[in-house]
Scaffold this motif. Structure first.
Motif, PDB file in Angstrom:
ATOM      1  N   UNK A  16      22.968  24.764  19.017  1.00 42.45           N
ATOM      2  CA  UNK A  16      23.594  24.427  20.296  1.00 42.45           C
ATOM      3  C   UNK A  16      24.121  25.684  20.980  1.00 42.45           C
ATOM      4  N   UNK A  17      24.712  26.583  20.186  1.00 40.28           N
ATOM      5  CA  UNK A  17      25.229  27.822  20.780  1.00 40.28           C
ATOM      6  C   UNK A  17      24.075  28.623  21.393  1.00 40.28           C
TER       7      UNK A  17
ATOM      8  N   UNK B 151      23.345  29.854  25.334  1.00 40.90           N
ATOM      9  CA  UNK B 151      22.950  31.196  25.781  1.00 40.90           C
ATOM     10  C   UNK B 151      21.719  31.092  26.680  1.00 40.90           C
ATOM     11  N   UNK B 152      20.812  30.167  26.304  1.00 40.25           N
ATOM     12  CA  UNK B 152      19.607  29.984  27.128  1.00 40.25           C
ATOM     13  C   UNK B 152      19.976  29.562  28.547  1.00 40.25           C
TER      14      UNK B 152
ATOM     15  N   UNK C 242      17.854  23.196  31.789  1.00 34.73           N
ATOM     16  CA  UNK C 242      18.569  22.157  32.544  1.00 34.73           C
ATOM     17  C   UNK C 242      18.429  20.779  31.905  1.00 34.73           C
ATOM     18  N   UNK C 243      17.522  20.655  30.934  1.00 37.78           N
ATOM     19  CA  UNK C 243      17.401  19.353  30.266  1.00 37.78           C
ATOM     20  C   UNK C 243      17.762  19.490  28.783  1.00 37.78           C
ATOM     21  N   UNK C 244      16.917  20.203  28.009  1.00 38.27           N
ATOM     22  CA  UNK C 244      17.148  20.285  26.556  1.00 38.27           C
ATOM     23  C   UNK C 244      18.523  20.880  26.246  1.00 38.27           C
ATOM     24  N   UNK C 245      18.841  21.968  26.915  1.00 36.97           N
ATOM     25  CA  UNK C 245      20.084  22.667  26.586  1.00 36.97           C
ATOM     26  C   UNK C 245      21.316  21.883  27.016  1.00 36.97           C
ATOM     27  N   UNK C 246      21.128  20.840  27.827  1.00 36.58           N
ATOM     28  CA  UNK C 246      22.277  20.041  28.249  1.00 36.58           C
ATOM     29  C   UNK C 246      22.837  19.184  27.125  1.00 36.58           C
ATOM     30  N   UNK C 247      22.173  19.182  25.974  1.00 37.07           N
ATOM     31  CA  UNK C 247      22.703  18.436  24.830  1.00 37.07           C
ATOM     32  C   UNK C 247      23.770  19.248  24.089  1.00 37.07           C
ATOM     33  N   UNK C 248      23.817  20.559  24.361  1.00 40.55           N
ATOM     34  CA  UNK C 248      24.668  21.431  23.539  1.00 40.55           C
ATOM     35  C   UNK C 248      26.157  21.094  23.653  1.00 40.55           C
ATOM     36  N   UNK C 249      26.662  21.116  24.875  1.00 39.38           N
ATOM     37  CA  UNK C 249      28.105  20.897  25.040  1.00 39.38           C
ATOM     38  C   UNK C 249      28.516  19.476  24.624  1.00 39.38           C
ATOM     39  N   UNK C 250      27.771  18.430  25.055  1.00 38.25           N
ATOM     40  CA  UNK C 250      28.130  17.094  24.551  1.00 38.25           C
ATOM     41  C   UNK C 250      28.124  17.038  23.032  1.00 38.25           C
ATOM     42  N   UNK C 251      27.189  17.759  22.410  1.00 39.33           N
ATOM     43  CA  UNK C 251      27.156  17.769  20.946  1.00 39.33           C
ATOM     44  C   UNK C 251      28.476  18.303  20.382  1.00 39.33           C
ATOM     45  N   UNK C 252      28.944  19.419  20.947  1.00 36.76           N
ATOM     46  CA  UNK C 252      30.214  19.974  20.451  1.00 36.76           C
ATOM     47  C   UNK C 252      31.347  18.962  20.628  1.00 36.76           C
TER      48      UNK C 252
ATOM     49  N   UNK D  49      20.281  16.555  43.284  1.00 36.99           N
ATOM     50  CA  UNK D  49      21.370  17.090  42.465  1.00 36.99           C
ATOM     51  C   UNK D  49      22.140  18.209  43.163  1.00 36.99           C
ATOM     52  N   UNK D  50      23.414  18.249  42.831  1.00 36.00           N
ATOM     53  CA  UNK D  50      24.269  19.328  43.309  1.00 36.00           C
ATOM     54  C   UNK D  50      24.432  20.327  42.173  1.00 36.00           C
ATOM     55  N   UNK D  51      24.483  19.767  40.968  1.00 39.78           N
ATOM     56  CA  UNK D  51      24.625  20.537  39.753  1.00 39.78           C
ATOM     57  C   UNK D  51      23.820  19.739  38.748  1.00 39.78           C
ATOM     58  N   UNK D  52      23.515  20.279  37.608  1.00 40.25           N
ATOM     59  CA  UNK D  52      22.593  19.514  36.756  1.00 40.25           C
ATOM     60  C   UNK D  52      23.028  19.484  35.304  1.00 40.25           C
TER      61      UNK D  52
END
Ligand SMILES: *Cc1c(COP(=O)(O)O)cnc(C)c1O
Length: 753
Positions: free
Chosen positions: A18-19, A23-24, A43-53, A248-251
């Motif tokens: 996730x970290x 970075x990505x 904008x899609x796959x990496x969006x799981x990182x913060x919710x995961x934490x 979208x305004x932000x993603x």
């Protein structure tokens, strides 16, 4: 600890993944190759990182069964400390970016501190603090599904300020609303709208896992994998559509992110690492956080280095090389930071060890001595077991619930009576365990006990059997407690508070304690006409259901008949009759045929009867509670010496006397002094000698071989020792087990096994 590390291996490894995903997001590794590819990755796959934490934090924090806020407070303090340090670390970058010249400075700065972070990625830290707090509150205040609904609504508000903003913008009212929100926080991806739902999800998943019986497997791996693939596909489609139509305004927020995260986390929970070679979990845990915090610094450092060394084309132009360099540099710095931290910690800890080793040396020299019984061995023992404690056997409690439920008349439900610290067993431990076992009705004696149960997160009906001053109507309503109407004038007074209240009518059928007389039909009927009172039940209490005396049996049958007669009359007069109950433990055991909606079980639930003796229904109930303590001192006492206050006991032989740190202050009745009771040490009986003090007592261990200090002495036994069962001890003390148990009071810690 080992097991725990293994149990959460999947989560720990994904922390690092996730970290790297985060970075990505900030370096766009695929930008040089394909714009769409980069979109999918960052904008899609990496969006799981913060919710995961956030789910991970929630998993360890937001349990419904967490009794106190200590863990949450530790988390808050730690996160705020990290936030403070991070703000300081990024000051140079802020200065370089002219951050401090923004206008108007103070409001913008506060906005950043509370919501957006003083550096773009630091928003995560205040959001975690806020999200955890909101999730904790919701979990305690509402049932889970309601709490989830509230957090989901917050998330939806967030969605329309984030990737769905294009739609909200079309509607003037919404647009104005979001403009207002953006005054306070730059994005809706923050601690208020974004974080709570993930914290709650984590907490609920932990509760599921904890409350699952060992033989049930939960959601299968295949189901999780399928669920994840489907929701990830849907999330991708959603994101692409929103991008195509430029909504979208932000993603960072998608609707399908929620199921996607649920299944992802379930998958990670099932990843059980069995291999021996592993990176230490603490390394992964702290490492991923440091990686997260420092990587933007590394991006800046790399740029500077490239500029100074004139290698910009090599390091910065190709996005993939840039990403990999940032990752490597960040990992390197994180590892160095971890090593430094460990060195610092070791230094700190070695200072504390000195006293510990001296303690150990004393212990060793004593254990080898021939007179080791006399010399003290004061070894360490598990937390809470150093003096005296209550030990609860949860398996016995489960067993009793099952046995009682089986014995209930058809259509009848168990109402667990948990008044007075659950008969001395510990209200928190007992009621949360019961709630997990599916018990949904509880009875307490006082409003304080009811409120306490709600703060423990107990769901379902909580009936107050005793009196509550009507002026506390607000609290009854707020904590959804059901109040017993002890009399018709009391009912009116409660109604006059003008607050809707759940209530049950108590009927006096011969005990002449609380309740409206069964003969006063009009008074009972009147209760139903009081608009503020929602009458959920009507009940009576038997006063001699434990007796086999002919007279008493007739009296009890008469009580039951009186109650039903009243109910029939209510029905005839057109009142729809609410839930009915009559029996307590002995009511069930001696009059099992009485069919009602609830059986209010107290003492039987705890696996004992009030006194030794028989009941009509013979159930295999097992005692839940034991009282244990440790020998703290052993001494020789010559023949003819007295022991304790009042010199009431004189040794008749040269004796070995053990002192136990427990007394009547802990609930051992003082009138058991003088060899009327005893304890078990190493499986052998040792009688109490001399008078029981408030905090100590003495037992004779002359005949117990090898007894030594630190040995456990058991007084009330949960494992079938007849002499030391609660009813037997109570009888010796001239009382019933109910009193004996509930007096165990508050000084003893409660441990569950
Ligand atoms: C305490 C109490 C009970 C539980 O009684 P047990 O004999 O312990 O099962 C049931 N009903 C009322 C009204 C009580 O006060």
């Amino acid at each position: 600890m080992m097991n725990k590390n293994r149990e959460y291996a999947g989560i720990d490894y994904f922390r690092c993944a996730a970290a790297l995903l985060v970075i990505a997001i900030h370096t766009s590794p695929l930008a040089s190759y394909s714009e769409t590819g980069d979109f999918i990755l960052t904008r899609i796959a990496a969006r799981t990182a913060v919710p995961f934490f956030m789910i991970t934090s929630g998993y360890f924090l937001i349990s419904r069964y967490a009794q106190d806020t200590r863990n949450l407070q530790v988390f808050w303090r730690k996160t705020l400390r990290i936030y403070g340090v991070s703000i300081l670390i990024y000051l140079p970058v802020n200065l370089y970016n002219d951050y401090f010249s923004m206008e108007p400075f103070l409001p913008e700065w506060i906005k950043d501190l509370v919501f957006d972070g003083t550096m773009y990625h630091l928003w995560y830290l205040p959001a975690s603090v806020m999200g955890a707090g909101i999730a904790w509150y919701l979990m305690r205040r509402f049932a889970f599904w309601k709490a989830l609904a509230v957090s989901f609504m917050l998330y939806c508000i967030g969605l329309f300020g984030d990737s769905y903003y294009g739609i909200a913008e079309q509607i003037p009212v919404l647009k104005a609303f979001y403009q207002l929100i953006f005054q306070i926080s730059d994005y809706t991806r923050n601690g208020l709208f974004f974080a709570p739902v993930f914290f709650l999800m984590g907490g609920k998943m932990a509760d599921w896992r904890k409350s699952r019986l060992p033989d049930s497997a939960g959601i299968s791996f295949r189901a999780c994998a399928t669920g994840f693939c489907i929701s990830a596909g849907l999330m991708s489609a959603e994101a692409m559509l929103l991008r195509n139509y430029q909504i979208k305004r932000h993603d960072s927020m998608y609707l399908f992110l929620l199921p996607c995260m649920f299944f992802l986390f379930q998958l990670l929970l099932q990843w059980n690492n069995r291999s021996k070679k592993r990176i230490p979990a603490s390394f992964l845990r702290s490492g991923s956080l440091i990686l997260y915090i420092i990587h933007p610094m590394m991006i800046v450092a790399l740029r500077l280095a490239a500029k100074v060394l004139h290698v910009e084309p090599l390091l910065l132009e190709n996005s993939m090389i840039h990403y990999i360099s940032v990752c490597l540099l960040s990992i390197l710095c994180s590892v160095i930071a971890l090593f430094l931290r460990n060195i610092w910690r070791r230094k700190f800890h070695s200072g504390r060890c000195i006293t510990g080793s001296r303690f150990k040396a004393g212990q060793n020299s004593a254990s080898g001595a021939s007179c080791r019984r006399i010399k003290g061995r004061y070894g360490k023992c598990p937390p809470g077991t150093d003096r005296a404690w209550i030990e609860l056997n949860v398996n016995h409690l489960k067993h009793n619930v099952k046995v009682l439920q089986k014995a209930l008349p058809k259509g009848s439900e168990l109402m667990a009576v948990v008044k007075d610290h659950a008969y001395g067993h510990g209200a928190f431990e007992i009621s949360t365990q019961l709630n997990r076992m599916g018990i949904k009705a509880f009875a307490v004696a006082a409003i304080e006990e009811g409120i306490q149960l709600r703060t423990y997160g107990i769901q379902g009906e909580i009936l107050i059997l005793g009196y509550t001053n009507p002026s506390r109507a607000k609290e009854l309503n707020r904590y959804r407690l059901t109040q017993t109407l002890i009399d018709v004038s009391y009912a009116k007074s409660l109604h006059q508070q003008g607050i809707p209240i759940k209530a049950q009518i108590k009927i006096d059928t011969g005990m002449h304690r609380l309740g409206i007389s069964a003969d006063s039909f009009q008074n009972v009927k009147q209760c139903f006409s009081l608009k503020q009172l929602q009458i959920d039940g009507i009940y009576t209490h038997l006063c001699c259901a434990d007796s086999f005396d002919e007279d008493n049996i007739t009296f009890t049958r008469n009580q039951i008949e009186k109650f039903y007669h009243l109910i029939r009359k209510l029905k005839q007069s057109g009142i729809s009759v609410p839930k009915l109950h009559i029996q307590s433990s002995y009511g069930l055991l001696n009059y099992p045929e009485t069919a009602c909606d609830y059986v209010r079980t107290g003492i039987a639930l705890y696996g004992v009867l009030s006194s030794p003796g028989d009941t009509k229904l013979k159930l295999d109930l097992r005692p839940v509670l034991s009282i244990k303590t440790r020998i703290i001192l052993i001494r020789y006492v010559p023949e003819g010496e007295s022991i304790g206050y009042g010199r009431s006991y004189t040794t008749r032989r040269e004796s070995l006397i053990a002192i136990l740190p427990i007394g009547y202050g802990d609930g051992i009745p003082r009138n058991l002094s003088g060899q009327k009771s005893g304890v078990l040490i190493r499986g052998q009986y040792a009688p109490i000698v001399g008078r029981i003090c408030m905090d100590q007592l003495a037992v004779d261990i002359t005949d117990i071989k090898d007894a030594s200090t630190g040995d456990i002495a058991t007084w009330i036994c949960s494992d079938g020792q007849a002499d030391l069962s609660a009813p037997a001890i109570a009888e010796h003390a001239g009382t019933i087990s109910n009193e004996l148990l509930c007096r165990l009071g508050t000084r003893l810690p409660v441990l569950t096994i």
